[in-house]
Design an enzyme around this catalytic site. Structure first.
Site: not given
Ligand code: NAG
Ligand code: NAG
Ligand code: NAG
Ligand code: NAG
Ligand code: NAG
Length: 299
Positions: A113, A132, A134, A213
């Site tokens: 990703e 990024h 979660h 996500h």
């Protein structure tokens, strides 16, 4: 006597140049960003913003067409030898940042990703750092279709949009972005998906929620993006509690959050170097107490 010393000098120059050709030492600016990136990886884990998964990156301070992030490794375990310099253009690995003799396909596999990062850098020239994650206190908001809104001054960068932070919903992507036969596994694994995510950002907010996500956070420095990520998590906790309390109140009441003026002024104050520096001093001291985290670039 003279010829011997000239010969010795030539030999040593050849030796130095051979070493140079294989391993170029990163500049002071890159080294400073790398120190912060390793600390950021460790801090984001220590503060439970990410776990075995998730990542932080920085634009290369020496070349705005490149970015630096680790290859695919749990952030808690990152050291200088995990850092890779990537092309922003196509998220291709160029070399290990701290061992430039390891290039291209010889670089260990990156995060699938990493396109989240490359496409955000491509879309926003002023963004110099991306996270990024979660984070589990954040995920319920996109799941419920509710955006985050700044509820406290330290989270002003979330913005005050009526519907809250934008939500990137994999399930509603057009087939031009996510073809029928592509895996529908929520992962942002190419330029087209990364571009769709980057296009979801609103000028008002540093954060995009990702349904089922997690979140993507953009910032103006590594320390800034860690600060924003931490207070996005804290804001999610406050907004959840406020929503439940409001629902219990007589007549029901949704959280109002900050006014646009307050959110903007509070962000200017709280994201200044002095406040960021104070938080960073605490967080680096905290990761230093745990031998799990090794920042081999910092004494
Ligand atoms: C290195 O960083 C300093 C301070 O941010 C900046 O003034 C300088 O231009 C940078 N050097 C390079 C080569 O980018
Ligand atoms: C900056 O990065 C781009 C893309 O990797 C590369 O083509 C270019 O040569 C670099 N510029 C310098 C001055 O190194
Ligand atoms: C990736 O982008 C760089 C910079 O534009 C380019 O030089 C390189 O050829 C590209 N690599 C691939 C595999 O497309
Ligand atoms: C750089 O990588 C090469 C190839 O893996 C390895 O032989 C060398 O020891 C590494 N150098 C450093 C300083 O780690
Ligand atoms: C958002 O910001 C970009 C550049 O930062 C600007 O070009 C654009 O007009 C802004 N959009 C709105 C709706 O303000």
């Amino acid at each position: 006597m003279k010829s011997i010393s000239i010969r010795a000098l030539t030999l040593s120059l050849v030796f130095i140049c051979r070493t140079c050709a294989q391993v170029v030492s990163p500049s002071t600016n890159v080294t400073n960003v790398a120190i912060d990136l390793l600390d950021a990886s460790h801090i984001l884990h220590f503060l439970d913003i990410l776990d075995a998964f998730g990542h932080v990156s920085s634009r290369n301070p020496d070349n705005s067409s490149q970015f630096i992030m680790t290859f695919a490794i749990a952030p808690a375990l990152a050291t200088s030898q995990s850092l890779v310099t990537y092309e922003i253009d196509n998220a291709t690995a160029i070399q290990l940042t701290f061992n430039t003799s390891v290039t291209g396909a010889a670089v260990p596999s990156g995060f699938s990703e990493r396109y989240i990062h490359s496409q955000i850098y491509k879309a926003f020239p002023d963004v110099t750092s991306v996270v990024h994650a979660h984070t589990t206190s954040v995920i319920p908001f996109a799941a419920a279709g509710i955006g985050l809104k700044a509820q406290m001054g330290v989270a002003g960068s979330l913005g005050t949009l009526t519907h809250g932070t934008p939500i990137f919903d994999f399930a509603s992507l057009p087939t031009s972005v996510l073809p029928e036969d592509a895996p529908h596994n929520l992962l942002v694994v190419n330029e087209v998906l990364g571009d769709a995510l980057a296009g979801t950002f609103s000028n008002d907010s540093a954060v995009v929620l990702m349904t089922g996500h997690g979140m993507a956070v953009r910032g103006t420095s590594v320390r800034n993006v860690v600060f924003r990520s931490y207070y996005t998590m804290e804001n999610a906790n406050v907004q959840s509690t406020t929503t439940f309390l409001g629902a219990l109140a007589m007549g029901g009441k949704s959280p109002t959050g900050l006014s646009p003026r307050v959110a903007m002024d509070a962000t200017t104050t709280n994201e200044g170097d002095s406040t960021l520096g104070r938080a960073w001093a605490l967080w680096t001291a905290q990761v230093d107490t745990n031998s799990l985290y090794v920042n081999d670039l910092r004494p």
